[in-house]
Design a protein around this motif. Sequence first.
Motif, PDB file in Angstrom:
ATOM      1  N   UNK A 174      -0.890  -4.371 -21.454  1.00 20.06           N
ATOM      2  CA  UNK A 174      -0.375  -4.210 -20.095  1.00 20.06           C
ATOM      3  C   UNK A 174      -1.334  -4.727 -19.034  1.00 20.06           C
ATOM      4  N   UNK A 175      -0.764  -5.124 -17.920  1.00 18.57           N
ATOM      5  CA  UNK A 175      -1.549  -5.533 -16.757  1.00 18.57           C
ATOM      6  C   UNK A 175      -0.638  -5.499 -15.545  1.00 18.57           C
ATOM      7  N   UNK A 176      -1.245  -5.394 -14.358  1.00 16.37           N
ATOM      8  CA  UNK A 176      -0.468  -5.509 -13.139  1.00 16.37           C
ATOM      9  C   UNK A 176       0.188  -6.876 -13.081  1.00 16.37           C
ATOM     10  N   UNK A 177       1.430  -6.917 -12.600  1.00 14.55           N
ATOM     11  CA  UNK A 177       2.190  -8.161 -12.677  1.00 14.55           C
ATOM     12  C   UNK A 177       1.525  -9.313 -11.935  1.00 14.55           C
ATOM     13  N   UNK A 178       0.957  -9.071 -10.754  1.00 15.80           N
ATOM     14  CA  UNK A 178       0.280 -10.142 -10.041  1.00 15.80           C
ATOM     15  C   UNK A 178      -1.048 -10.486 -10.715  1.00 15.80           C
ATOM     16  N   UNK A 282      -1.541  -3.640  -3.674  1.00 14.93           N
ATOM     17  CA  UNK A 282      -0.809  -4.894  -3.457  1.00 14.93           C
ATOM     18  C   UNK A 282      -1.568  -6.122  -3.946  1.00 14.93           C
ATOM     19  N   UNK A 283      -2.865  -5.985  -4.180  1.00  8.80           N
ATOM     20  CA  UNK A 283      -3.650  -7.132  -4.628  1.00  8.80           C
ATOM     21  C   UNK A 283      -3.409  -7.461  -6.099  1.00  8.80           C
ATOM     22  N   UNK A 284      -2.848  -6.504  -6.846  1.00 10.20           N
ATOM     23  CA  UNK A 284      -2.682  -6.727  -8.281  1.00 10.20           C
ATOM     24  C   UNK A 284      -1.277  -6.450  -8.794  1.00 10.20           C
ATOM     25  N   UNK A 285      -0.522  -5.621  -8.083  1.00 11.66           N
ATOM     26  CA  UNK A 285       0.713  -5.092  -8.657  1.00 11.66           C
ATOM     27  C   UNK A 285       1.970  -5.619  -7.985  1.00 11.66           C
ATOM     28  N   UNK A 286       2.984  -5.878  -8.795  1.00 13.10           N
ATOM     29  CA  UNK A 286       4.248  -6.382  -8.281  1.00 13.10           C
ATOM     30  C   UNK A 286       5.028  -5.341  -7.497  1.00 13.10           C
ATOM     31  N   UNK A 287       5.006  -4.078  -7.925  1.00 12.29           N
ATOM     32  CA  UNK A 287       5.810  -3.075  -7.227  1.00 12.29           C
ATOM     33  C   UNK A 287       5.360  -2.932  -5.777  1.00 12.29           C
ATOM     34  N   UNK A 288       4.062  -3.052  -5.515  1.00  8.19           N
ATOM     35  CA  UNK A 288       3.583  -3.015  -4.134  1.00  8.19           C
ATOM     36  C   UNK A 288       4.039  -4.247  -3.368  1.00  8.19           C
ATOM     37  N   UNK A 289       4.068  -5.401  -4.051  1.00 13.94           N
ATOM     38  CA  UNK A 289       4.548  -6.624  -3.406  1.00 13.94           C
ATOM     39  C   UNK A 289       6.030  -6.504  -3.052  1.00 13.94           C
ATOM     40  N   UNK A 290       6.812  -5.845  -3.902  1.00 11.38           N
ATOM     41  CA  UNK A 290       8.231  -5.629  -3.613  1.00 11.38           C
ATOM     42  C   UNK A 290       8.410  -4.694  -2.407  1.00 11.38           C
ATOM     43  N   UNK A 291       7.572  -3.660  -2.347  1.00 12.61           N
ATOM     44  CA  UNK A 291       7.576  -2.746  -1.203  1.00 12.61           C
ATOM     45  C   UNK A 291       7.248  -3.500   0.082  1.00 12.61           C
ATOM     46  N   UNK A 292       6.277  -4.405  -0.002  1.00 10.36           N
ATOM     47  CA  UNK A 292       5.908  -5.227   1.146  1.00 10.36           C
ATOM     48  C   UNK A 292       7.083  -6.103   1.587  1.00 10.36           C
ATOM     49  N   UNK A 293       7.840  -6.632   0.629  1.00  9.07           N
ATOM     50  CA  UNK A 293       8.998  -7.474   0.962  1.00  9.07           C
ATOM     51  C   UNK A 293      10.060  -6.665   1.705  1.00  9.07           C
ATOM     52  N   UNK A 294      10.290  -5.425   1.270  1.00  7.97           N
ATOM     53  CA  UNK A 294      11.282  -4.562   1.932  1.00  7.97           C
ATOM     54  C   UNK A 294      10.854  -4.255   3.356  1.00  7.97           C
ATOM     55  N   UNK A 295       9.621  -3.782   3.500  1.00 13.22           N
ATOM     56  CA  UNK A 295       9.130  -3.406   4.826  1.00 13.22           C
ATOM     57  C   UNK A 295       9.064  -4.617   5.749  1.00 13.22           C
ATOM     58  N   UNK A 328      -5.492   3.273  -4.564  1.00 11.42           N
ATOM     59  CA  UNK A 328      -4.204   2.890  -5.144  1.00 11.42           C
ATOM     60  C   UNK A 328      -4.456   2.265  -6.509  1.00 11.42           C
ATOM     61  N   UNK A 329      -3.622   2.603  -7.473  1.00 13.50           N
ATOM     62  CA  UNK A 329      -3.808   2.103  -8.829  1.00 13.50           C
ATOM     63  C   UNK A 329      -3.262   0.684  -8.966  1.00 13.50           C
ATOM     64  N   UNK A 330      -3.652   0.031 -10.068  1.00 22.10           N
ATOM     65  CA  UNK A 330      -3.340  -1.383 -10.235  1.00 22.10           C
ATOM     66  C   UNK A 330      -1.961  -1.651 -10.816  1.00 22.10           C
ATOM     67  N   UNK A 331      -1.299  -0.645 -11.349  1.00 20.24           N
ATOM     68  CA  UNK A 331       0.023  -0.875 -11.920  1.00 20.24           C
ATOM     69  C   UNK A 331       0.902   0.336 -11.685  1.00 20.24           C
TER      70      UNK A 331
END
Length: 461
Positions: A174-178, A282-295, A328-331
Amino acid sequence: MAIDTVREEQAIRRLTDSLVESYTETHSAEQIETAIGSARQRFNGRPVREFVPIFIERIVRKELQPEPADTPAERVVTVSATADGPRVDLTTRLRQSPLNNKRSLALLGGAAAVVALLVVALVARQPDPAPAAAPDAGLTTVRGVVGSEKMAFFEDPRVVAALARHGLKAEVEPAGSRQIASIDLANHSFAFPSSAPAAERIQRARNVATKYTPFASPMAIATFRPIADLLTAAGVVRPGPVPTFDVARYLELVSRNTEWAHLPDNTTYPVRKNILVSTTDPRTSNSAAMYLAIAGFVANDNAVVQGAEAEQRVLPIVSRLFTGQGYAENSSAGPFQEYLAAGMGPTPLVMIYEAQFVEAAVQGQLKPDMVLTYPSPTVLSTHTLVPLDESGDRLGRLLSTDAELQRLAAEHGFRTGDAAQFARVSAENKVPVPAELIDVVDTPTFETSERLLDGVTHSFN
């Protein structure tokens, strides 16, 4: 590549405090710390560290669980002859009343002797068996890196067996998506991040044109009934068969630095900290990037962020959603596991994939007051597999087309091409989900997403 253990050390400290609190009646703090240290040694030298604290917690909790009270048991011995040779079944059956230990031992000893005689007699009449094949003989190993929310799917014995029937054995880490894009993929057959933009980044870096999208999951916000009631009164949560989370109203509260204690008539969660959704890094994980897209969409007057002017306009707004959170965690596995284990104290609101909540329901991990809400608007996270060689391509095709693997994906909470499968799983486990996703917006382009994420990263400094 140097390994940054600062975040891991923070997570281990939090884990230690949590386990000491959970097992204080049965184990001393020293015993728990020793167990954690011993479990941690198993992962020495592993380059991907983001999930080490999660794996350590699983190992230590299993070790610290109190042993069941001694229950007398009897051995039931069954011997039968089959076409393939003698079969001996030894099963343990719990008894309701105690046995005399000496009598039990005598009975077991006698049974064992009878078994030995029968086995010798039966074996003597059987031809020499053919040598057993190695468990993985004939299987092609396909190695890959996946988003953490898909680990349970690949570890499912049914998925392992289904892939084996097609001649494949998947070995995943496993790894953070980004983060996957920055990992050395030279010895891997595929990369499987949790969104199209992250996959696009990998495709560009590896010059790969092919991709597969076996399943998808919309972003959602997990919370608790008392929190949902508070936010309903505040105009953030809109109740209904499927509760929704008004992102525009939420951003208004964030812009005013509203604390939970500021909400009127708040007696259930009157804490002095800002109302914020917990996310991954947000530097490593996709779910944070998706949250950023919504906001970013809402902050940009309900339009996908595009162009330098729009980026600069929304950055101050969206950055506050992350800088106020602290660690904040990486994944996505980390904050959701904390949500399941620790309750609403540390994580009253957490950004997750819908699939994580549904999968937890299937596994019986949800508590009655846990509630799933959907951001309005939300985005669809399209889990995208990028093949890096022929075996990775075979895996991508199988995950996308094989009926059994698609069914198992639905049982792990993912939406596949067959909507009826996901609907059945969610209904059987009493998780209210929208049959159709309507209030869904597009994510920004790859380049825009990267600039926004870079801007948020700079705000941490």
